[in-house]
Design an enzyme around this catalytic site. Structure first.
Site, PDB file in Angstrom:
ATOM      1  N   GLU A 148       0.876  -1.175   0.000  1.00  0.00           N
ATOM      2  CA  GLU A 148       0.000   0.000   0.000  1.00  0.00           C
ATOM      3  C   GLU A 148       0.909   1.219   0.000  1.00  0.00           C
ATOM      4  OE1 GLU A 148      -3.118  -0.297  -0.551  1.00  0.00           O
ATOM      5  OE2 GLU A 148      -3.159  -2.465  -0.279  1.00  0.00           O
ATOM      6  N   CYS A 177      -1.861   8.496   4.580  1.00  0.00           N
ATOM      7  CA  CYS A 177      -1.918   8.246   3.141  1.00  0.00           C
ATOM      8  C   CYS A 177      -3.267   8.676   2.581  1.00  0.00           C
ATOM      9  CB  CYS A 177      -1.679   6.775   2.869  1.00  0.00           C
ATOM     10  SG  CYS A 177      -2.736   5.756   3.880  1.00  0.00           S
TER      11      CYS A 177
HETATM   12  P1  NAD Z   1       9.109   5.066   3.153  1.00  0.00           P
HETATM   13  O1  NAD Z   1       8.910   4.391   1.846  1.00  0.00           O
HETATM   14  O2  NAD Z   1      10.125   6.137   3.245  1.00  0.00           O
HETATM   15  O3  NAD Z   1       9.517   3.991   4.248  1.00  0.00           O
HETATM   16  C1  NAD Z   1       8.750   2.827   4.469  1.00  0.00           C
HETATM   17  C2  NAD Z   1       9.678   1.744   5.008  1.00  0.00           C
HETATM   18  O4  NAD Z   1      10.537   1.317   3.952  1.00  0.00           O
HETATM   19  C3  NAD Z   1      10.599   2.205   6.150  1.00  0.00           C
HETATM   20  O5  NAD Z   1      10.706   1.173   7.094  1.00  0.00           O
HETATM   21  C4  NAD Z   1      11.914   2.412   5.440  1.00  0.00           C
HETATM   22  O6  NAD Z   1      13.021   2.293   6.285  1.00  0.00           O
HETATM   23  C5  NAD Z   1      11.873   1.272   4.444  1.00  0.00           C
HETATM   24  N1  NAD Z   1      12.782   1.405   3.297  1.00  0.00           N
HETATM   25  C6  NAD Z   1      13.231   2.523   2.710  1.00  0.00           C
HETATM   26  N2  NAD Z   1      14.029   2.199   1.652  1.00  0.00           N
HETATM   27  C7  NAD Z   1      14.054   0.854   1.588  1.00  0.00           C
HETATM   28  C8  NAD Z   1      14.665  -0.098   0.713  1.00  0.00           C
HETATM   29  N3  NAD Z   1      15.409   0.293  -0.316  1.00  0.00           N
HETATM   30  N4  NAD Z   1      14.467  -1.414   0.961  1.00  0.00           N
HETATM   31  C9  NAD Z   1      13.698  -1.827   1.983  1.00  0.00           C
HETATM   32  N5  NAD Z   1      13.088  -0.974   2.828  1.00  0.00           N
HETATM   33  C10 NAD Z   1      13.269   0.341   2.636  1.00  0.00           C
HETATM   34  O7  NAD Z   1       7.672   5.594   3.649  1.00  0.00           O
HETATM   35  P2  NAD Z   1       7.325   6.429   4.961  1.00  0.00           P
HETATM   36  O8  NAD Z   1       7.867   7.815   4.802  1.00  0.00           O
HETATM   37  O9  NAD Z   1       7.675   5.680   6.201  1.00  0.00           O
HETATM   38  O10 NAD Z   1       5.731   6.474   4.877  1.00  0.00           O
HETATM   39  C11 NAD Z   1       5.055   7.441   4.128  1.00  0.00           C
HETATM   40  C12 NAD Z   1       4.484   6.848   2.866  1.00  0.00           C
HETATM   41  O11 NAD Z   1       3.670   5.732   3.212  1.00  0.00           O
HETATM   42  C13 NAD Z   1       3.577   7.797   2.123  1.00  0.00           C
HETATM   43  O12 NAD Z   1       3.850   7.735   0.757  1.00  0.00           O
HETATM   44  C14 NAD Z   1       2.177   7.260   2.421  1.00  0.00           C
HETATM   45  O13 NAD Z   1       1.213   7.574   1.448  1.00  0.00           O
HETATM   46  C15 NAD Z   1       2.438   5.795   2.516  1.00  0.00           C
HETATM   47  N6  NAD Z   1       1.393   5.107   3.284  1.00  0.00           N
HETATM   48  C16 NAD Z   1       0.451   4.414   2.584  1.00  0.00           C
HETATM   49  C17 NAD Z   1      -0.585   3.776   3.257  1.00  0.00           C
HETATM   50  C18 NAD Z   1      -1.637   3.022   2.493  1.00  0.00           C
HETATM   51  O14 NAD Z   1      -2.380   2.259   3.096  1.00  0.00           O
HETATM   52  N7  NAD Z   1      -1.743   3.212   1.192  1.00  0.00           N
HETATM   53  C19 NAD Z   1      -0.638   3.829   4.657  1.00  0.00           C
HETATM   54  C20 NAD Z   1       0.359   4.533   5.336  1.00  0.00           C
HETATM   55  C21 NAD Z   1       1.379   5.161   4.636  1.00  0.00           C
END
Ligand code: NAD
Length: 547
Positions: free
Chosen positions: A293, A327
């Protein structure tokens, strides 16, 4: 031996407590906020149930007071990442073989621990570490986390009891096997409940996980991990490894035992994970289930028949609660010319009645955004609007990171429906309004549908039910969660299953059957009671002379 077939009824949602001044829950929470503000927690990795301190550390701070250190966390290196994978693979047999009602009872115990024994603890950690006010933390860290657990148990029981048809000479069964291998759970900063669910929905179905938590949510996430173990999740079933996302992602995706990815976060990260899986596809034992998501550019579409006060309240709370870091947060609005002046007046009035500041002062409606990178990104969009002749700041537009990462709720009015703040996910307290001419509804609906690559949430406001029904149809693919006369945020487990399509993810609807089904690989077993003893079909046989 327990041979009962347990029936788990549909649960109720966890009640949201009021935290009125002087109430028991308020007193306990304030005590816990004080306690957690006075200590620095040492956050280890938890692999195979053991705490590991690598001494390669980073800091967890309060976003609203970034000089205040809440915790030091230890980062996983290549060695620990391999250990976590081994622990998840090793514990697969015992966990997936366990009677599913025992797994269910552990999930229900986690919900009970969270809502009773550790309610104040998990709220305080989420408030201080992720800068949520009392209400935002309560609906997330306590209520939604417990709802995910309880509803998943019910939905799992519905899946397990779904069985194929049998007949007189055969018995057919469906065995809902856990995936063969481990699930990589990668969680975002913005919801404690999502961090829990990204692990525990696969775990409920018999899987084990390697968990990469978001660095900016580590305090609450570490407490979750401890609660999982206290409730009886066996060592190795969930393996908690903070550290660099890029490093952990690269190492974990190398394992041939990767059976699935359960992700919530940004598109950039999800796309990179999916791409890496694609490149290594032939190295895996099974095709990994990729469930993610991602972002949103969520809208409010206002029909000229709408009640303006209702729109203004929904737009303000939908866009600015938790600083717009949901989100589902409303970030673009389409307002008819006939309602614009009145809408502006109403929403300005609301903005003047709300305050911003520290989470421990209960009258603050908004708090800080999560970190410096996010603050800078949001500020860059505001600066763009301030210097553009296509945009005007109606209120807000100020930001200050001297103490905490504070950005004032900001309403932008643009004359360009493709202005960058109408199209790109900002993930902060910024709402952009485009005013359309009342006789241009059809063209504006086209804009709303095609402006952004996302399809997460959206809302329509209007009293004209025929028009609203038409808009609901017209925007069928613009949102996976669509609201009529309500803000586009605040989905409740069991009531509004959540997720979007297009660029917003795989739309597997967290907290429901669709999500759980991704974590099983069914085996069909057919048993024949009297097997045939002649290879020939009837028509091949000669009729006997007697007949
Ligand atoms: P992010 O993508 O920066 O981080 C998410 C996770 O991924 C973190 O644990 C991060 O450390 C990890 N990560 C980063 N790079 C990685 C890689 N190369 N390999 C593996 N893991 C990696 O997102 P965020 O800033 O924590 O959250 C915000 C985003 O989440 C927004 O875009 C929001 O829309 C989305 N979100 C979506 C929903 C939904 O249900 N659609 C719900 C909540 C948040």
């Amino acid at each position: 031996m327990n041979n009962s077939l347990h029936n788990f009824p549909i649960p109720s949602n966890e009640p949201i407590l009021d935290y009125l001044e002087g109430s028991q829950e308020r007193v306990e929470l304030e005590k816990e906020l004080k306690r957690q503000s006075e200590i620095v927690v040492e956050i280890p990795l938890v692999i195979g149930g053991k705490e590991i301190f690598t001494n390669d550390t980073g800091k967890v701070v309060m976003p609203h007071n970034h000089k205040h250190i809440l915790a030091n966390y230890h980062k996983a290196g290549e060695r620990e990442i391999k250990m976590a994978i081994d622990a998840a693979v090793d514990s697969h047999k015992i966990w997936s073989d366990l009677n599913w009602t025992t797994r269910a009872s552990i999930m229900l115990k986690i919900a009970e621990l969270l809502t009773v024994k550790y309610r104040a603890l998990i709220n305080a950690a989420t408030m201080l570490g992720q800068s949520k006010n009392i209400y935002q933390s309560e609906i997330d860290a306590v209520c939604e986390t417990a709802d995910f657990l309880r509803f998943n148990v019910y939905f799992a029981s519905e899946i397990y009891k779904t069985q194929p048809i049998s007949s007189f000479n055969q018995l057919n069964r469906m065995e809902y096997r856990a995936l063969e291998g481990f699930v990589f759970s990668v969680s975002p900063f913005n919801f404690t409940s999502i961090a829990s669910n990204l692990n525990l929905s696969p775990v409920m179905m018999g899987n084990t996980t390697v968990w990469k938590p978001a660095t900016t949510a580590l305090l609450s996430n570490y407490y979750l991990m401890k609660i999982f173990l206290e409730a009886g999740v066996p060592p190795g079933v969930v393996n908690f490894i903070p550290g660099s996302g890029a490093l952990i992602g690269k190492e974990v995706l190398k394992s041939p035992h990767l059976a699935g990815i359960h992700f919530t976060g940004s598109n950039a990260t999800f796309n990179s994970l999916w791409r890496q899986v694609g490149e290594k596809l032939t190295t895996y034992r099974s095709y990994p289930r990729v469930v993610g998501e991602t972002g949103g550019k969520d809208f409010i579409f206002v029909h000229p028949s709408a009640n303006v006060t209702e729109v203004a309240v929904a737009a303000y709370s939908g866009a600015f609660e938790y600083q717009g870091q949901k989100c589902s947060a409303a970030s673009r609005a389409y307002i008819p010319r006939s309602l614009w002046e009145e809408f502006k007046k109403e929403i300005i009035k609301i903005s003047e009645s709300t305050k911003m500041g520290d989470v421990s002062e209960s009258d603050n409606f908004v708090n800080a955004v999560i970190d410096k990178a996010s603050f800078d990104n949001i500020a860059s969009y505001i600066k763009k609007a301030q210097s553009s002749n296509e945009a005007e700041i109606i209120f807000g537009g100020e930001y200050d990171d001297s103490k905490g990462f504070f950005v004032k709720p900001t309403l932008i009015h643009t004359t360009n429906p493709h202005f960058s703040t109408m199209e790109e996910e900002i993930f902060g307290p910024v709402l952009t309004a485009y005013v359309y001419e009342d006789d241009q509804i059809e063209q504006t609906l086209d804009l709303c549908d095609t402006t952004s690559p996302y399809g997460l949430t959206g809302a329509v406001f209007g009293q004209d039910r025929v028009a609203v029904a038409g808009i609901c149809n017209r925007l069928r693919y613009a949102a996976g969660n669509f609201y009529i006369n309500d803000k586009p945020t605040g989905a409740v487990v069991g009531k509004q299953p959540f997720g979007g399509s297009r660029g917003s993810g795989t739309n597997d609807k967290a907290g429901g059957v669709f999500n759980l089904i991704r974590w099983v690989s069914p085996r069909t077993v057919k048993e024949t009671f009297i097997p045939p003893i002649d290879i020939r079909y009837g028509y091949m046989k000669k009729r006997s002379s007697k007949s």
